[in-house]
Design a protein around this motif. Sequence first.
Motif, mmCIF file in Angstrom:
data_model
loop_
_atom_site.group_PDB
_atom_site.id
_atom_site.type_symbol
_atom_site.label_atom_id
_atom_site.label_comp_id
_atom_site.label_asym_id
_atom_site.label_seq_id
_atom_site.Cartn_x
_atom_site.Cartn_y
_atom_site.Cartn_z
ATOM 1 N N VAL A 193 11.569 12.478 20.203
ATOM 2 C CA VAL A 193 12.522 11.849 21.235
ATOM 3 C C VAL A 193 12.393 10.475 20.772
ATOM 4 N N ILE A 194 13.571 9.654 20.621
ATOM 5 C CA ILE A 194 13.648 8.323 20.482
ATOM 6 C C ILE A 194 13.924 7.372 21.498
ATOM 7 N N SER A 195 14.776 8.061 22.424
ATOM 8 C CA SER A 195 15.270 7.427 23.638
ATOM 9 C C SER A 195 15.794 8.344 24.738
ATOM 10 N N THR A 196 15.586 7.986 25.903
ATOM 11 C CA THR A 196 16.111 8.753 27.080
ATOM 12 C C THR A 196 16.798 7.778 27.964
ATOM 13 N N VAL A 197 17.974 7.984 28.354
ATOM 14 C CA VAL A 197 18.705 6.952 29.584
ATOM 15 C C VAL A 197 19.288 7.648 30.627
ATOM 16 N N ARG A 198 18.901 7.401 31.597
ATOM 17 C CA ARG A 198 19.782 7.946 32.925
ATOM 18 C C ARG A 198 20.892 7.130 33.241
ATOM 19 N N LEU A 199 22.145 7.731 33.280
ATOM 20 C CA LEU A 199 23.389 7.167 33.676
ATOM 21 C C LEU A 199 24.430 7.826 34.524
ATOM 22 N N GLN A 200 25.245 7.249 35.004
ATOM 23 C CA GLN A 200 26.156 7.920 35.861
ATOM 24 C C GLN A 200 26.731 9.010 35.290
ATOM 25 N N HIS A 201 27.091 10.110 35.721
ATOM 26 C CA HIS A 201 27.759 11.177 35.157
ATOM 27 C C HIS A 201 29.359 11.024 34.957
ATOM 28 N N SER A 202 29.743 11.395 34.078
ATOM 29 C CA SER A 202 31.251 11.191 33.765
ATOM 30 C C SER A 202 31.711 12.250 32.900
ATOM 31 N N PRO A 203 32.704 13.127 33.611
ATOM 32 C CA PRO A 203 33.216 14.220 32.978
ATOM 33 C C PRO A 203 33.645 14.168 31.314
ATOM 34 N N ASP A 204 33.738 13.028 30.841
ATOM 35 C CA ASP A 204 34.047 12.782 29.429
ATOM 36 C C ASP A 204 32.870 12.504 28.355
ATOM 37 N N LEU A 205 31.631 12.375 29.130
ATOM 38 C CA LEU A 205 30.445 11.766 28.335
ATOM 39 C C LEU A 205 30.051 12.955 27.214
ATOM 40 N N TYR A 206 30.271 14.163 27.623
ATOM 41 C CA TYR A 206 29.971 15.318 26.685
ATOM 42 C C TYR A 206 30.919 14.918 25.064
ATOM 43 N N LYS A 207 31.917 14.258 25.294
ATOM 44 C CA LYS A 207 32.872 13.839 23.952
ATOM 45 C C LYS A 207 32.096 12.883 23.135
ATOM 46 N N ILE A 208 31.572 11.917 23.692
ATOM 47 C CA ILE A 208 30.784 11.019 22.952
ATOM 48 C C ILE A 208 29.506 11.648 22.323
ATOM 49 N N VAL A 209 28.866 12.681 23.220
ATOM 50 C CA VAL A 209 27.632 13.230 22.701
ATOM 51 C C VAL A 209 28.167 14.015 21.274
ATOM 52 N N ASP A 210 29.292 14.958 21.598
ATOM 53 C CA ASP A 210 29.650 15.551 20.611
ATOM 54 C C ASP A 210 30.099 14.910 19.181
ATOM 55 N N SER A 211 30.843 13.779 19.324
ATOM 56 C CA SER A 211 31.166 12.962 18.114
ATOM 57 C C SER A 211 29.988 12.174 17.666
ATOM 58 N N LEU A 212 28.890 11.917 18.379
ATOM 59 C CA LEU A 212 27.811 11.193 17.797
ATOM 60 C C LEU A 212 27.027 12.577 16.846
ATOM 61 N N ASN A 213 26.979 13.467 17.401
ATOM 62 C CA ASN A 213 26.316 14.747 16.755
ATOM 63 C C ASN A 213 26.968 15.145 15.590
ATOM 64 N N ARG A 214 28.140 15.250 15.485
ATOM 65 C CA ARG A 214 29.004 15.402 14.229
ATOM 66 C C ARG A 214 28.955 14.350 13.258
#
Length: 56
Positions: free
Chosen positions: A7-28
């Motif tokens: 684990v390099i970093s963990t951050v808590r933030l306000q949930h947004s329905p589109d956050l998964y799109k950013i995570v998916d793009s970063l993973n790809r």
Amino acid sequence: MESKIEVISTVRLQHSPDLYKIVDSLNRTLKKDDLMFGLALDSEDQEKAIFTIYRT
């Protein structure tokens, strides 16, 4: 062969329905650099999300 995930970093933030799109793009995009990104709802506060960066 043992795979170790760090684990390099963990951050808590306000949930947004589109956050998964950013995570998916970063993973790809950064998979080849041995990075992995995770997103989960905070079990204590469903309006918060937990974003985690891992090195694989």
